[in-house]
Design an enzyme around this catalytic site. Structure first.
Site, PDB file in Angstrom:
ATOM      1  N   CYS A  12      10.775   9.433   7.955  1.00 22.72           N
ATOM      2  CA  CYS A  12      10.556   8.081   8.469  1.00 22.72           C
ATOM      3  C   CYS A  12       9.137   7.963   9.029  1.00 22.72           C
ATOM      4  O   CYS A  12       8.416   8.950   9.136  1.00 22.72           O
ATOM      5  CB  CYS A  12      11.585   7.729   9.558  1.00 22.72           C
ATOM      6  SG  CYS A  12      11.410   8.760  11.019  1.00 22.72           S
ATOM      7  N   CYS A  15       8.255  10.174  11.937  1.00 17.70           N
ATOM      8  CA  CYS A  15       7.930  11.560  11.572  1.00 17.70           C
ATOM      9  C   CYS A  15       6.429  11.696  11.338  1.00 17.70           C
ATOM     10  O   CYS A  15       5.796  12.660  11.780  1.00 17.70           O
ATOM     11  CB  CYS A  15       8.668  11.975  10.301  1.00 17.70           C
ATOM     12  SG  CYS A  15      10.462  11.964  10.438  1.00 17.70           S
ATOM     13  N   ASP A 421      -5.567 -14.823  -5.615  1.00 18.33           N
ATOM     14  CA  ASP A 421      -6.243 -14.527  -6.877  1.00 18.33           C
ATOM     15  C   ASP A 421      -6.070 -15.771  -7.751  1.00 18.33           C
ATOM     16  O   ASP A 421      -5.072 -16.474  -7.630  1.00 18.33           O
ATOM     17  CB  ASP A 421      -5.581 -13.303  -7.516  1.00 18.33           C
ATOM     18  CG  ASP A 421      -6.101 -13.029  -8.911  1.00 18.33           C
ATOM     19  OD1 ASP A 421      -7.322 -12.956  -9.074  1.00 18.33           O
ATOM     20  OD2 ASP A 421      -5.274 -12.911  -9.835  1.00 18.33           O
ATOM     21  N   ASP A 617      -1.658 -10.453  -8.781  1.00 15.69           N
ATOM     22  CA  ASP A 617      -0.676 -10.069  -9.798  1.00 15.69           C
ATOM     23  C   ASP A 617      -1.156  -8.961 -10.723  1.00 15.69           C
ATOM     24  O   ASP A 617      -0.418  -8.508 -11.584  1.00 15.69           O
ATOM     25  CB  ASP A 617      -0.297 -11.290 -10.655  1.00 15.69           C
ATOM     26  CG  ASP A 617      -1.435 -11.726 -11.575  1.00 15.69           C
ATOM     27  OD1 ASP A 617      -2.605 -11.518 -11.196  1.00 15.69           O
ATOM     28  OD2 ASP A 617      -1.158 -12.262 -12.658  1.00 15.69           O
TER      29      ASP A 617
END
Length: 726
Positions: A12, A15, A421, A617
């Site tokens: 996680c 961590c 974009d 994209d």
């Protein structure tokens, strides 16, 4: 020395922070950052002060491992996949066992042998599926620190031990007039939900590493080198500067260089974002990762594997991901203080009661201490974030908005600037014919002839023209394709040509003043113009462009109403960029932007204090998406963009951006409410459990009531989260 070293054992974001803090606090380490996304630590250290072996031992002491030996990327990925699979299986089995324990503990408490059944189901949850919390807690204790794992281990361990004692030795408390209650359901449910939260987080982060893997996959591993007129297959990493590479139709270009023989169209969408392939002739620049179309050519290598533009994009994406160390959850921050405070309160409670002189003082003290630990169980805390995330992600999915994780939700509330974009985001992302302007003598047969020529053409715009006309195919005689100019053929005895005006005129075709004037006007509007002729005269021209989506202007207006500043970035030319920006009411725009330019533009805005959301994209947007405070990908885009992005719009509709930002605001509001009530419950409950009200009112909280109160707080958190469905 500075080196990136794989880290094993992280499950996680907390961590990653634990490993990072250990490294940074080690003598001789100048700087360290741990990237949970690709499970690696970038460490800068002084070799004369500390060695890698010593750093490895320090990390191993905290429950993780630095893989200082050289290891293949594939092996690392396999290890990460195995760790995620194990965590997922642990969560599933813990959930299966926790369900009957919860049902018995909450509704069938008096069933025969109920306590024994709950003990049988709860034991493997703690010591098999949830043993990582106890191991990590012990390692944290040895390092004189505490985190959420410590809190989970203490509270569930105390609840389990107390419940087990009362299950096998119930007469001990009964002889003293006390009820031997059990809290197996508390221990089981807490561990299951904490495991579920870690699994959700690990699953969300796994996709980020996939993005880098796919970026690396854009560069072919093998290529064809020309040596003394012979074709030799060679590894891309072994190629030297100045070598000649042969590129065949459909192949990816492996390195950067310049063409020395042949010509072809190359799709550079991954660099520029523009859908229309570019003609490459002698001395043209070519780049790694771009895709050759129909022709063949030879190019001379100017940059080796590690120096290509694609490699630079990969390095910058990796650096950007690493620089965004995950924000430690509020629960983990509080746990560092909360755990020792709870332990101290519990110990003081027992001692105060023990020396109070009341009947059964020490037994009452032990009972009060257990009540403190039970009521401190982080059940509501454990539920606060996962339940809201699950509900928000589910609601988003219903709306066609895919949200990666809790961090993505939190980022959404701070965004004040959105960068769009152009190609594929504001526009359709592929060339389409807007109009076919014809002369008076253009017939249906002429349309069929043009359609037939374009169906046979390999030019990038031919498909757009053919799709627009969609006619019956006719037989063509003497078909010719002249690269960079156009196509011609004889149909029904007439010579038809489709291509640029300069070439058509050079073939003896007379100009048409009216058509030419209309074409010049269309050029000013940003359209690409393709002419068609029959024999010696023009019969029309096609206006081709990347058309604006129907919903783009409305979405941009909605974003502005929300107080969000909208910018547009594109690799396209200035004229086209200006026209598109004007058509959708965007004041801030930049044209002719390379991937690194987009990233620099975002950094400039961030340096001014802006919180920037990037919507893209394509592969060319990957670096900008990594740098942005919040990254949003269009669903029809590349897998790489979606892997990097924290939010994906399935329908590729810009109207979903304001919807997703509103959803993130509501979700974070719910999470904050959940955490507030969970903490308030502990702040009020712990002193009462310790016996604060006993001197004044003679009230001492029964452990069973503490368990019920804890359950009620969990129910309230879940109910609050479910409000997001509305």
């Amino acid at each position: 020395m500075k080196k990136e070293i794989p880290v094993e054992g992280m499950s996680c974001a907390a961590c990653a922070i634990s490993v990072e803090n250990t490294l940074r606090n080690s003598p001789g380490v100048k700087n360290a950052s741990v990237n949970y996304a690709n499970h690696a630590a970038t460490i800068e250290w002084e070799e004369q002060t500390i060695s890698l072996n010593e750093l490895q031992k320090k990390i191993q002491a905290t429950g993780y491992d630095l893989l200082i030996e050289e290891i293949e990327q594939a092996e690392l990925e396999e290890k990460a996949k195995d760790a995620f699979k194990k965590l997922k299986l642990k969560t599933i089995f813990a959930g299966i066992l926790a369900l009957p324990v919860f049902v018995i503990g909450m509704f069938w408490m008096d069933m025969p042998y109920g306590n024994y059944i709950m003990w049988v189901f709860t034991t493997p949850i703690l010591f098999v599926f949830g043993n990582q919390f106890f191991k990590n807690a012990w390692k944290q204790t040895k390092n004189l620190s505490a985190n959420m794992d410590t809190l989970v281990a203490i509270s569930t361990g105390i609840a389990y031990l107390y419940s087990s004692f009362n299950t096998f030795f119930p007469t001990f408390l009964e002889a003293k007039g006390l009820e031997p209650h059990v809290y197996f359901e508390a221990a089981a449910v807490i561990l299951f939900f904490i495991l579920l939260g870690k699994t959700l987080e690990a699953g969300a982060k796994a996709g980020t590493g996939e993005a880098l893997k796919k970026l690396m996959g854009l560069q072919p591993t093998d290529l064809i080198v020309l040596q003394n007129g012979k074709e030799l297959t060679k590894k891309t990493i072994d190629v030297q500067l100045g070598e000649l590479i042969l590129i065949k139709p459909g192949q990816k270009i492996p390195l950067d260089g310049k063409t020395v023989e042949g010509e072809s169209y190359v799709n550079e969408n991954m660099l520029t974002g523009e859908p229309i392939p570019v003609l490459k002739s002698i001395q043209s620049k070519v780049f790694a990762g771009t895709i050759n179309q129909a022709g063949s050519f030879v190019f001379e290598v100017e940059k080796i594997s590690k120096n290509t533009l694609l490699s630079q994009i990969i390095d910058r994406v990796k650096a950007a991901q690493g620089s965004k160390a995950p924000v430690q959850k509020l629960v983990d921050k509080v746990a560092a203080v909360f755990v020792p405070v709870v332990l101290l309160i519990g110990l003081l409670t027992m001692l105060v009661w023990g020396f109070s002189g009341v009947d059964e003082a020490w037994l009452r003290g032990i009972m009060a201490m257990i009540t403190v630990f039970v009521i401190a169980c982080p059940c509501a805390l454990g539920l606060a974030t996962p339940t809201a995330i699950i509900t928000a992600i589910g609601k988003g999915a219903d709306m066609g908005i895919l949200i990666k994780d809790a961090e993505s939700l939190e980022k959404g509330i701070k965004i004040d600037t959105i960068i769009l974009d152009k190609t594929g985001t504001i526009t359709e992302g592929k060339p389409k014919v807007s109009h076919f302007i014809t002369s008076e003598d253009c017939t249906e047969l002429d349309r069929k002839a043009i359609f037939s020529l374009e169906k046979k053409s390999e030019h990038p715009l031919a498909n757009a023209i053919a799709a627009y006309l969609s006619q019956e195919n006719l037989e063509i005689k003497s078909f010719k394709s002249i690269t960079g100019h156009g196509v011609q053929g004889i149909i029904e005895g007439d010579i038809y040509r489709v291509g640029n005006l300069k070439w058509i005129k050079s073939e003896g075709v007379t100009s048409n003043t009216e058509l030419k004037n209309k074409a010049e006007k269309a050029l000013e509007e940003g359209f690409i113009i393709v002419f068609a002729s029959k024999n010696d005269h023009l019969i029309g021209f096609f206006m081709i462009g990347d058309l604006v989506k129907e919903t783009s202007k409305e979405a941009i207006t909605n974003l502005k109403h929300m107080g969000i500043e909208v910018h547009m970035l594109t690799g396209d030319q200035e004229k086209t960029a200006w026209l598109i920006a004007k058509s959708v009411d965007i004041e801030h725009y930049k044209s002719e932007m390379l991937p690194q330019d987009k990233a620099e533009y975002i950094k400039t805005l961030q340096s001014k204090g802006k919180k920037v959301g990037m919507v893209g994209d394509g592969i060319n947007d990957s670096e900008a998406l990594s740098i942005a405070d919040l990254s949003i990908a269009m669903g029809h885009g590349t897998d790489i963009a979606m892997d990097i992005a924290e939010i994906t719009l399935v329908h590729s509709d810009l109207n979903d951006i304001p919807k997703s930002l509103k959803l993130t605001k509501k979700s974070i509001k719910i999470i904050h409410q959940n955490l507030f009530w969970a903490f308030i419950y502990n702040i009020i409950g712990i002193p009462v459990a310790a016996g604060l009200l006993y001197p004044m009112f003679g009230f001492l909280l029964n452990p069973m009531i503490a368990g019920a109160a804890m359950a009620l707080s969990s129910v309230s958190v879940v109910t609050n989260s479910l409000r997001l469905r509305k």
